[in-house]
Design an enzyme around this catalytic site. Structure first.
Site, PDB file in Angstrom:
ATOM      1  CG  HIS A  15       1.225   4.955  -2.646  1.00 42.67           C
ATOM      2  ND1 HIS A  15       2.254   4.747  -1.748  1.00 42.67           N
ATOM      3  CD2 HIS A  15       1.424   4.045  -3.627  1.00 42.67           C
ATOM      4  CE1 HIS A  15       3.024   3.757  -2.172  1.00 42.67           C
ATOM      5  NE2 HIS A  15       2.537   3.313  -3.297  1.00 42.67           N
ATOM      6  CB  CYS A  45       6.879   4.648  -6.577  1.00 45.11           C
ATOM      7  SG  CYS A  45       7.082   2.870  -6.416  1.00 45.11           S
ATOM      8  CG  HIS A  89       1.797   3.098  -7.914  1.00 43.47           C
ATOM      9  ND1 HIS A  89       2.406   4.283  -7.539  1.00 43.47           N
ATOM     10  CD2 HIS A  89       2.283   2.148  -7.079  1.00 43.47           C
ATOM     11  CE1 HIS A  89       3.244   4.048  -6.539  1.00 43.47           C
ATOM     12  NE2 HIS A  89       3.184   2.764  -6.233  1.00 43.47           N
ATOM     13  CG  HIS A 126       1.077  -1.046  -3.538  1.00 40.76           C
ATOM     14  ND1 HIS A 126       2.018  -1.812  -4.194  1.00 40.76           N
ATOM     15  CD2 HIS A 126       1.538   0.225  -3.590  1.00 40.76           C
ATOM     16  CE1 HIS A 126       3.000  -1.040  -4.609  1.00 40.76           C
ATOM     17  NE2 HIS A 126       2.733   0.218  -4.266  1.00 40.76           N
ATOM     18  CG  ASP A 145     -10.480  -1.357   1.507  1.00 38.86           C
ATOM     19  OD1 ASP A 145      -9.530  -1.707   0.780  1.00 38.86           O
ATOM     20  OD2 ASP A 145     -11.607  -1.899   1.452  1.00 38.86           O
ATOM     21  CG  HIS A 146     -11.498   0.019  -2.444  1.00 37.30           C
ATOM     22  ND1 HIS A 146     -11.454  -1.062  -1.598  1.00 37.30           N
ATOM     23  CD2 HIS A 146     -11.495  -0.469  -3.696  1.00 37.30           C
ATOM     24  CE1 HIS A 146     -11.439  -2.171  -2.306  1.00 37.30           C
ATOM     25  NE2 HIS A 146     -11.463  -1.841  -3.596  1.00 37.30           N
ATOM     26  CD  GLU A 165       4.682  -0.297  -1.282  1.00 38.32           C
ATOM     27  OE1 GLU A 165       4.249   0.799  -0.898  1.00 38.32           O
ATOM     28  OE2 GLU A 165       5.835  -0.466  -1.722  1.00 38.32           O
TER      29      GLU A 165
END
Length: 136
Positions: A15, A34, A40, A42, A80-81, A125
């Protein structure tokens, strides 16, 4: 008797925190690293807690397999991903902060879980940074 049952899940996602209506300088000042234009990622950890009365016949508050399937469909598959900013429609106009991600997850799950059951999500996170949301 009321009992809380919990199910853990995880997803990996990228994100970027920024506001389209702010200058690059203001986004950098407010969001720091961020705000990386290349995004980037998580490794998010999620705990879903469901509270309710124990069913006298089954002994369940909620069947954990059913809860697992709901989490997979509503959270893991769509998040996811993925790049949350680009791939997840809920974040087209919503900054994907941990707070907003937890809010979106709660609302997606709430639609699939019986209304008489209380719902709370805890989203990590990082190992040290996490948020909780219970609909209030």
């Amino acid at each position: 008797m009321k009992i809380t049952v919990c199910r853990k899940a995880h997803f990996n996602a990228a994100h970027r925190l920024y506001r389209k209506d702010w200058s690059d300088e203001k986004n950098e000042t407010v969001f720091g690293k961020c705000n990386n234009p290349n995004f980037h990622g998580h490794n998010y950890e999620l705990t879903v807690a469901v509270t309710g009365e124990v069913d006298a016949e089954t002994g369940y508050v909620m069947d954990m397999k059913v809860l697992s399937d709901i989490i997979e469909k509503e959270v893991e598959e769509p998040f996811d991903h993925k790049n949350l900013n680009l791939d997840v429609p809920e974040f087209a106009n919503l900054i994907p902060t941990a707070e907003h991600i937890a809010y979106v997850i709660w609302h997606k799950l709430r639609k699939a879980i019986r209304e008489d059951l209380e719902l709370e999500v805890t989203l990590y996170e990082t190992a040290r940074n996490f948020v909780k949301y219970n609909g209030l």
